[in-house]
Design an enzyme around this catalytic site. Structure first.
Site, mmCIF file in Angstrom:
data_model
loop_
_atom_site.group_PDB
_atom_site.id
_atom_site.type_symbol
_atom_site.label_atom_id
_atom_site.label_comp_id
_atom_site.label_asym_id
_atom_site.label_seq_id
_atom_site.Cartn_x
_atom_site.Cartn_y
_atom_site.Cartn_z
ATOM 1 C CD GLU A 230 -2.874 1.215 2.323
ATOM 2 O OE1 GLU A 230 -3.474 2.280 2.561
ATOM 3 O OE2 GLU A 230 -3.054 0.173 2.954
ATOM 4 C CB CYS A 264 -1.316 7.133 0.592
ATOM 5 S SG CYS A 264 -2.688 6.126 1.170
#
Length: 377
Positions: A230, A264
């Site tokens: 991720e 993110c």
């Protein structure tokens, strides 16, 4: 960065507050304990493992407010956000339990050309590399899935949130057999050694694109490991001519400033129709007034500090880029009106145009409260 054997963190929201010294973990010893515990843990039924994890949930619920305050203190995440993170941590148990029936049991394939059965078995020790911005939640989700499936977990936290991880690990370990959940503190070399260890059977890494790319390259030839990544992102909002500009501006400001832009999925780029660009720009500037920097332990704070001095220096370098004209100039403000010193910053907004090349900021993850506005026809 060298891999120190010990270090001390300071609160990014109060540099006068120093945490106790932390020692780096022993990768080989931790993996050995994890491998030995796997023999016992895999032998339990899913229901037995679930009961143990329900006890983990109870320990975390009892400590949730303490953990939220520790997140705010060590990472600078505002307390209101830290509490939401702990809510997600607790909710993840039921979400994982609900998945167990589908993904942990054997399955007969009835519609194939030949008789077949899928048999699911635990793999072995799993390395979970967690980030600082969601120091419990992101690693916790992977850890629960591995644990419920019969794997043991080696949890390597961000060194910048290691004290949060120590408290989280203590709550998990209180309800699990020894070695089933191992905490392995350390910096980059510790994480790399853990992921590449021959006895680690699965890796889940959350972090930057360059580190994730290097890890994928290093593990490409090791078919015995599973790898989940991720990584970072660059997220755009498109504001069309008929949009509700007030709602759009509020949403963009939230996405830009939550966790001080250190996500993110932070909003860092807006593509706005030229006919409404000027009005949207005024509305986003007004909406950002809801995000003054403040003490992360204050319930009213919406914008906490950046995580470190290095992050603050990177932000200052962005603000000093040549040829850039800021609509809202950001600022590094090391001291709050209350007197607390920290890595505090103010949001920055850039309106791109023919005379301003915003390409570096429009295409790179900044991990700070920076927004680039671009027009389209």
């Amino acid at each position: 960065m060298p891999d120190p054997r010990s270090w001390k963190n300071r609160s990014p929201g109060d540099l006068d507050n120093e945490f106790p010294e932390v020692l780096a973990g022993d990768v080989d010893a931790s993996v050995r304990r994890s491998r030995e515990a796997f023999a016992l843990w895999r032998g339990l039924t899913v229901d037995e493992r679930r009961m143990a994890l329900e006890d983990c949930r109870g320990h975390l619920q009892a400590k949730s407010e303490d953990l939220a305050r520790l997140i705010a203190l060590e990472t600078g995440k505002p307390l209101r956000e830290a509490r939401l993170e702990l809510g997600a941590v607790i909710a993840k148990f039921d979400l994982t339990f609900a998945d167990a029936g589908r993904w942990s049991s054997d399955e007969v394939v009835a519609d194939g050309p030949h008789p077949a059965e899928i048999r699911r078995r635990p793999r072995g020790p799993a390395a979970v590399i967690a980030p600082f911005n969601f120091p419990i939640h992101l690693g916790h989700g992977a850890a629960l899935a591995y644990l419920l499936s019969g794997n043991t977990v080696l949890f390597k936290p961000s060194p910048l949130a290691v004290n949060v991880a120590l408290a989280y690990a203590a709550a998990m370990q209180a309800a699990l057999p020894e070695g089933v959940f191992e905490l392995v503190p350390g910096w980059g070399e510790t994480g790399r050694g853990l992921c590449l260890h021959s006895d680690v059977r699965a890796v889940c890494f959350t972090g930057s694109v360059p580190v994730g790319t290097a890890l994928a390259r290093d593990l490409a030839a090791d078919y015995s490991k599973s790898l989940a990544l991720e990584l970072g992102g660059k997220n755009s909002v498109i504001v069309c001519e008929g949009a509700d500009l007030e709602a759009a501006a509020a949403a963009v400001a939230d996405g830009m400033c939550l966790t001080a832009g250190q996500r993110c999925n932070a909003t860092s780029r807006v593509l706005v129709h030229s006919r409404v660009a000027d009005e949207f720009r005024e509305r986003i500037l007004a909406s950002l007034s809801r995000y003054p920097p403040g003490d992360p332990l204050d319930d009213a704070t919406t914008l906490g500090p950046l995580i470190s001095e290095a992050a603050t220096n990177r932000y200052a370098q962005l603000l000093a880029m040549p040829g850039i004209k800021w609509v809202l100039p950001g600022e590094c403000c090391t001291t709050l009106p209350c007197g607390k010193r920290g890595y505090y910053v103010r949001p920055a907004v850039l309106a791109a145009g023919p005379e301003i090349d915003a390409t570096p900021l429009a295409t790179s993850e900044t991990f700070a409260p920076v927004l680039v506005i671009e027009k389209f026809e």
